[in-house]
Each structure stands twice: as structure tokens, then as C-alpha cells.
Scaffold this active site. Sequence first.
Site, PDB file in Angstrom:
ATOM      1  N   ARG A 109      52.180  50.489  -4.654  1.00  0.00           N
ATOM      2  CA  ARG A 109      52.877  50.014  -3.346  1.00  0.00           C
ATOM      3  C   ARG A 109      52.538  48.699  -2.867  1.00  0.00           C
ATOM      4  O   ARG A 109      51.505  48.010  -3.592  1.00  0.00           O
ATOM      5  CB  ARG A 109      52.451  51.190  -2.313  1.00  0.00           C
ATOM      6  CG  ARG A 109      50.933  51.049  -1.907  1.00  0.00           C
ATOM      7  CD  ARG A 109      50.308  51.153  -0.758  1.00  0.00           C
ATOM      8  NE  ARG A 109      50.855  50.356   0.316  1.00  0.00           N
ATOM      9  CZ  ARG A 109      49.835  49.092   0.311  1.00  0.00           C
ATOM     10  NH1 ARG A 109      48.966  48.852  -0.658  1.00  0.00           N
ATOM     11  NH2 ARG A 109      50.180  48.236   1.036  1.00  0.00           N
TER      12      ARG A 109
ATOM     13  N   ALA B  28      54.964  45.006  -1.681  1.00  0.00           N
ATOM     14  CA  ALA B  28      56.076  44.421  -2.155  1.00  0.00           C
ATOM     15  C   ALA B  28      55.711  43.718  -3.644  1.00  0.00           C
ATOM     16  O   ALA B  28      56.131  44.034  -4.633  1.00  0.00           O
ATOM     17  CB  ALA B  28      56.621  43.442  -1.418  1.00  0.00           C
TER      18      ALA B  28
ATOM     19  N   ARG C 234      62.447  52.025  -4.179  1.00  0.00           N
ATOM     20  CA  ARG C 234      62.016  51.816  -2.630  1.00  0.00           C
ATOM     21  C   ARG C 234      62.990  50.477  -2.350  1.00  0.00           C
ATOM     22  O   ARG C 234      63.043  49.466  -3.045  1.00  0.00           O
ATOM     23  CB  ARG C 234      60.647  51.406  -2.659  1.00  0.00           C
ATOM     24  CG  ARG C 234      59.908  52.609  -2.791  1.00  0.00           C
ATOM     25  CD  ARG C 234      58.319  52.309  -2.385  1.00  0.00           C
ATOM     26  NE  ARG C 234      58.257  52.481  -1.078  1.00  0.00           N
ATOM     27  CZ  ARG C 234      57.335  52.209  -0.106  1.00  0.00           C
ATOM     28  NH1 ARG C 234      56.448  51.432  -0.865  1.00  0.00           N
ATOM     29  NH2 ARG C 234      57.361  52.138   1.042  1.00  0.00           N
TER      30      ARG C 234
ATOM     31  N   GLN D 144      47.782  52.987   5.756  1.00  0.00           N
ATOM     32  CA  GLN D 144      47.238  51.874   4.638  1.00  0.00           C
ATOM     33  C   GLN D 144      46.324  50.996   5.233  1.00  0.00           C
ATOM     34  O   GLN D 144      45.442  50.545   4.461  1.00  0.00           O
ATOM     35  CB  GLN D 144      48.463  51.059   4.167  1.00  0.00           C
ATOM     36  CG  GLN D 144      49.547  51.659   3.248  1.00  0.00           C
ATOM     37  CD  GLN D 144      50.707  52.285   4.183  1.00  0.00           C
ATOM     38  OE1 GLN D 144      50.382  52.878   5.369  1.00  0.00           O
ATOM     39  NE2 GLN D 144      51.877  52.539   3.621  1.00  0.00           N
TER      40      GLN D 144
ATOM     41  N   ASP E 165      57.796  42.367   3.174  1.00  0.00           N
ATOM     42  CA  ASP E 165      58.594  43.073   2.155  1.00  0.00           C
ATOM     43  C   ASP E 165      59.842  42.468   1.859  1.00  0.00           C
ATOM     44  O   ASP E 165      60.405  42.610   0.602  1.00  0.00           O
ATOM     45  CB  ASP E 165      58.884  44.670   2.720  1.00  0.00           C
ATOM     46  CG  ASP E 165      57.611  45.440   2.395  1.00  0.00           C
ATOM     47  OD1 ASP E 165      56.448  45.050   3.310  1.00  0.00           O
ATOM     48  OD2 ASP E 165      57.458  46.071   1.239  1.00  0.00           O
TER      49      ASP E 165
ATOM     50  N   ASN F 225      58.627  44.070   7.516  1.00  0.00           N
ATOM     51  CA  ASN F 225      57.364  44.522   6.798  1.00  0.00           C
ATOM     52  C   ASN F 225      56.883  45.974   7.590  1.00  0.00           C
ATOM     53  O   ASN F 225      57.827  46.365   8.098  1.00  0.00           O
ATOM     54  CB  ASN F 225      56.239  43.536   7.331  1.00  0.00           C
ATOM     55  CG  ASN F 225      54.829  43.852   6.762  1.00  0.00           C
ATOM     56  OD1 ASN F 225      54.737  44.024   5.710  1.00  0.00           O
ATOM     57  ND2 ASN F 225      53.776  43.727   7.463  1.00  0.00           N
ATOM     58  N   LYS F 226      55.785  46.311   7.123  1.00  0.00           N
ATOM     59  CA  LYS F 226      55.499  47.863   7.392  1.00  0.00           C
ATOM     60  C   LYS F 226      55.518  48.073   8.974  1.00  0.00           C
ATOM     61  O   LYS F 226      55.382  47.180   9.514  1.00  0.00           O
ATOM     62  CB  LYS F 226      53.991  47.880   7.164  1.00  0.00           C
ATOM     63  CG  LYS F 226      53.358  49.484   7.455  1.00  0.00           C
ATOM     64  CD  LYS F 226      54.444  50.496   6.809  1.00  0.00           C
ATOM     65  CE  LYS F 226      54.574  50.613   5.357  1.00  0.00           C
ATOM     66  NZ  LYS F 226      55.387  51.376   4.829  1.00  0.00           N
TER      67      LYS F 226
HETATM   68  O1  MRU Z   1      55.032  51.022   2.431  1.00  0.00           O
HETATM   69  P1  MRU Z   1      54.104  50.175   1.620  1.00  0.00           P
HETATM   70  O2  MRU Z   1      52.702  50.696   1.737  1.00  0.00           O
HETATM   71  O3  MRU Z   1      54.329  49.980   0.212  1.00  0.00           O
HETATM   72  O4  MRU Z   1      54.279  48.969   2.577  1.00  0.00           O
HETATM   73  C1  MRU Z   1      53.447  47.651   2.283  1.00  0.00           C
HETATM   74  C2  MRU Z   1      53.635  46.622   3.350  1.00  0.00           C
HETATM   75  O5  MRU Z   1      54.358  46.743   4.295  1.00  0.00           O
HETATM   76  C3  MRU Z   1      52.989  45.432   3.177  1.00  0.00           C
HETATM   77  O6  MRU Z   1      52.614  44.840   4.354  1.00  0.00           O
HETATM   78  C4  MRU Z   1      54.022  44.352   2.327  1.00  0.00           C
HETATM   79  O7  MRU Z   1      54.470  45.207   1.112  1.00  0.00           O
HETATM   80  C5  MRU Z   1      53.055  43.130   1.890  1.00  0.00           C
HETATM   81  S1  MRU Z   1      52.196  43.545   0.645  1.00  0.00           S
HETATM   82  C6  MRU Z   1      51.390  41.969  -0.019  1.00  0.00           C
END
Ligand code: MRU
Length: 358
Positions: free
Chosen positions: A53, A55, A96, A205, A246, A256-257
Site C-alpha cells: 500500500r 502510493a 486502487r 496505518q 496519493d 491523501n488518507k
Molecule cells: O490506503 P493506503 O494505506 O494505501 O493509503 C496511503 C496513504 O494515504 C499515504 O499517505 C499516501 O499513499 C502517501 S505514501 C508515501
Amino acid sequence: MSNLLPPGFPATLEWTSDGLRLLDQTLLPAEETYITVSGTAALIDAIQRLVVRGAPALGCAGGYGVVLAFREAFARSPKKWQPEFKRLSEKLADARPTAVNLRWAVERCCRKLTAALAKKPGSAVEKALLAEAVAIHEEDREMCDRIGQFGAALLPAGRVTVMTHCNAGALATGGSGTALAVLYAAHATGTRLSVFCDETRPLLQGARLTSWELTRAGIAATVICDSMAAMVMRTRRVDACIVGADRIAANGDTANKIGTCGLAILARHHGVPFYVAAPSSTFDLTLPNGTDIPIEERNRNEIAKPGDRLMVPDLAKVYNPAFDVTSADLITAIVTERGILRPPYPESIVRELANEAD
Ligand code: MRU
């Protein structure tokens, strides 16, 4: 391996003769277990379950996934492999939807395949495809370290308290991370960091991954529930918030998340600078702003039945968007491998990134 990470830090993903070896992030921090995927369906499943997981890591996995898709399609029909390859690579790119790096890497490898086919027969192009996937991975590793170096300059010297959300570290990339690379670089030059990690509901996470990464690197980490961020900003000194991304639109709006937008609003209210760290592969200049960024919606059970324990009655609906969009005006600066972008973003982004071919 990046020298920003402590020796022996596990590889998030690694190409092997058996396929793509992934550190299973669903099991961290309790177990450090690896799985090897040798087919597209298994990789898509791993991506959707968040075994791999983040990005940039999704981009790296997507590159290797195209090699798997080619192998599979070619093995099934050496003469007519192209329609099946197209179907598999499309499915992979869609696994995704929010993290643009996945589609970006798949499309880049597909372009490489087309170019290689112009010179060689199908049976001879796998090598070129694998070289492209390895190049994506290596570039990501380098971009992470550069982001780290540029971003560290944004933090004050001495004792620094930072807040971060989700996991934008080594686990989320092919290298040392984005937001966390900044912290690793600052730590390496003697900054005494203390990091508040938002737990990051619903899949945790921040609690499971970010605190694991940081403490392994010798950085003090304190996990808080997402709802505690306002209290912490109000009662403690927080020098900066720093998060990953992302997908970043041409005007700087950033997906982002889920929870990132709320954190940015809190940061603005409390006068805390809010930084986004991301490589150029996370920018989507085809989107003028964040309105059209696709937002992944995930399974109700992530909220209603975590760990198989019922938390929400069956009759209640659940809404589970995995990402939100932070508007550019809440972002103090965006750290990329090219340098620090400042508002107005429509100008700084175009200046730094518009010539990006891939
Ligand atoms: O759902 P996830 O765990 O893939 O989400 C990840 C995030 O939102 C991260 O903050 C983002 O991908 C940046 S990773 C360097």
C-alpha cells in the site's frame, strides 16, 4: 536500500525469480511475514487487501505487475497474447483508484512494451519490461531520499515535534518514504524529533505502521487517536504537520488518507505549518483541481467489523471513503524530489513538473 533507513530495515517489495515478494503490511506490527505473488490476480488481491500500500509502493508494484501480466498472457497464448495482456494490465491499473502512481507505472511499462515490440518479437520483450519496472523502483528510491533532504530543511533545528497521518514511510514507497523520509533525514543530521502519529482510522496505518517504522529508526513516536489531534495542537507545541499524498492536482489540491483534510484545517486554525511530501509520479496534471480525483470507497466491515468483532449493527449503514482532498490553500508547501513548491501552486507546479514526460 536507502542510507536514511537503519541497517536491516525490511524491503517493502522485492523482485525475485519466483515473482514479487511483499512484506505483508496487514500483519504488522505483530508479524513480519512475506508473501510472494507470481500472478496478476494474486497481486491485485494483495493490493486491494493492503498487503502492499502507499502510493509510491503501489507504483513500484504496478511496474512489476505488468511483467507478471505479460508472462501470464504470453504463456496462455504466445501468438495472441495481446488482448489478454491488455485486460490484465487494465485490471491492475484499476486495482486502487485514488493513488495515481499505480496507473502511472502500469501505463509507463505498457508504453515500454510497445516500444520494445517494435524491435523484438513478443518472446524477447520481457527483459525490457522488467528493466522498466526496476527503473521505476530505483527512481522511487532516489526520489524518496531527495524528498527527505529537501524537506528536512523546512524543520527548525534542535528539538522538533511533528504530527503525521497514515503511513508515508519506507513501507509506503520503494525507498525511505516521503513524509517520513523528511523525518529520517532530519534525524540523521541530529534533529531531536518527537512524532505524534495519528492512528488513522479505520485501518490504523499510523498506529500499526508509522510508529513501527519510526521506533525502529530510533525516532520517538507517540500514537494518538485521530480525534485527539486538536487537543494535542492546542496543548502541546507542534512545529509542523507532514503527510504524504496519493494524487495531487495541477492546482495543488491533494488527495491523501481520509482524515488528512481535517488535520490540515486544524493545523491552519492552530498556526501549524502543513507540509505535503510526494514524488513527481504522484502529480496528475490532467486534473485542474481536486474535484475529479476518484475517491476509493472501501468495504463496510473495515468499520463495522474490525478484527471480525461486530461494532456497528447490521441495520446501520456505513460510509467508508478511504481518502479525502485537502484544498491547496491549506498546504504551506509541497516537498518533491525537485525541491520545495510554494503557493501559488498552479505556477510552481507547472514550473517544476510540466515537462514531466511520464
Ligand atoms: O490506503 P493506503 O494505506 O494505501 O493509503 C496511503 C496513504 O494515504 C499515504 O499517505 C499516501 O499513499 C502517501 S505514501 C508515501
